[in-house]
Design an enzyme around this catalytic site. Structure first.
Site, PDB file in Angstrom:
ATOM      1  N   SER A 297      48.626  28.924  22.987  1.00  0.00           N
ATOM      2  CA  SER A 297      47.614  29.864  23.461  1.00  0.00           C
ATOM      3  C   SER A 297      46.861  29.223  24.623  1.00  0.00           C
ATOM      4  O   SER A 297      46.365  28.097  24.515  1.00  0.00           O
ATOM      5  CB  SER A 297      46.635  30.216  22.330  1.00  0.00           C
ATOM      6  OG  SER A 297      45.800  31.285  22.720  1.00  0.00           O
ATOM      7  N   GLU A 298      46.801  29.949  25.725  1.00  0.00           N
ATOM      8  CA  GLU A 298      46.253  29.405  26.968  1.00  0.00           C
ATOM      9  C   GLU A 298      44.818  28.898  26.829  1.00  0.00           C
ATOM     10  O   GLU A 298      44.391  28.003  27.559  1.00  0.00           O
ATOM     11  CB  GLU A 298      46.319  30.510  28.031  1.00  0.00           C
ATOM     12  CG  GLU A 298      45.963  30.090  29.430  1.00  0.00           C
ATOM     13  CD  GLU A 298      45.997  31.281  30.362  1.00  0.00           C
ATOM     14  OE1 GLU A 298      45.062  31.419  31.162  1.00  0.00           O
ATOM     15  OE2 GLU A 298      46.958  32.081  30.290  1.00  0.00           O
TER      16      GLU A 298
END
Length: 217
Positions: free
Chosen positions: A45-46
């Site tokens: 997840s960024e």
């Protein structure tokens, strides 16, 4: 099954054990719901963690655990959290096997436009430019046509580009299309649809795979 669920479920089948995969905001986040925990696929997840799991059951949400789009998610055993510098080092360092992104437009050269609508106020492109260049494979999760029925898979993108010639695979509710050096190759059609149905909804030229089959979800 909705069209968005169909797309997400088909993309989940494209991922392999051992893959490190980033899911972009919007439709791509649904892919997490169709990956079995035992599949050996690690989701990045960024906003700063790996080991992202599916959407939590109602009432079990943790306000401190969200994906890059601000939606509640779960963390699988062995997950790890880190800052944005580390997150983007993973992306820019070429460590991602796959990124799944949404799109406003894709064209027959594998160009992608997914971040701006002229005349409207919308968020910026986020990390999409980094993701398309950094990931080994770029999969586009998109509805085949716009709300007005106009094609989104074009001969040439009209909106500002996010990335040039970086798209590898397009998955819509109508078809699975591979981007090749010779153009777009129609590999699968959704149940109940014909090649002609897909072509009618697509501006770009499509070549038909001799091994064309029905989309397997």
């Amino acid at each position: 099954m909705t069209s968005r669920e169909l797309i997400a479920k088909r993309i989940a089948r494209e991922l392999k054990s051992g893959n490190l995969v980033n899911l972009g905001i919007g439709l791509p986040t649904l892919v997490a719901n169709y990956i079995p925990e035992e599949a050996g696929i690690i989701l990045h997840s960024e906003n700063g963690f790996v080991g992202m799991g599916a959407t939590p059951s109602p009432g079990l949400e943790d306000k401190d655990i969200t994906n890059a789009g601000g939606q509640y998610v779960t963390v699988l055993p062995g997950g790890a959290f880190f800052d944005s510098a580390m997150s983007f080092a993973i992306i820019r360092g070429g460590h991602l096997d796959v990124t799944v992104l949404g799109a406003l437009e894709v064209d027959e050269n594998g160009n992608l436009a997914n971040w701006m609508v002229p005349g409207k106020t919308v968020p910026g492109m986020g990390g999409a430019m980094d993701l398309t260049v950094g990931a080994k494979k770029v999969i586009i999760a998109m509805e085949h046509t716009a709300k007005d029925g106009s094609p989104k898979i074009l001969k040439e993108c009209r909106l500002p580009l996010t990335a040039k010639k970086e798209v590898d695979l397009i998955v819509s509710e109508m078809a699975v299309i591979e981007v090749t050096p010779d153009g777009l190759l129609l590999k699968e059609t959704a149940p109940g649809l014909t090649v002609e149905d897909v072509m009618k909804a697509t501006e770009a030229e499509l070549k038909v795979d001799p091994m064309l089959r029905e989309m397997d979800v």
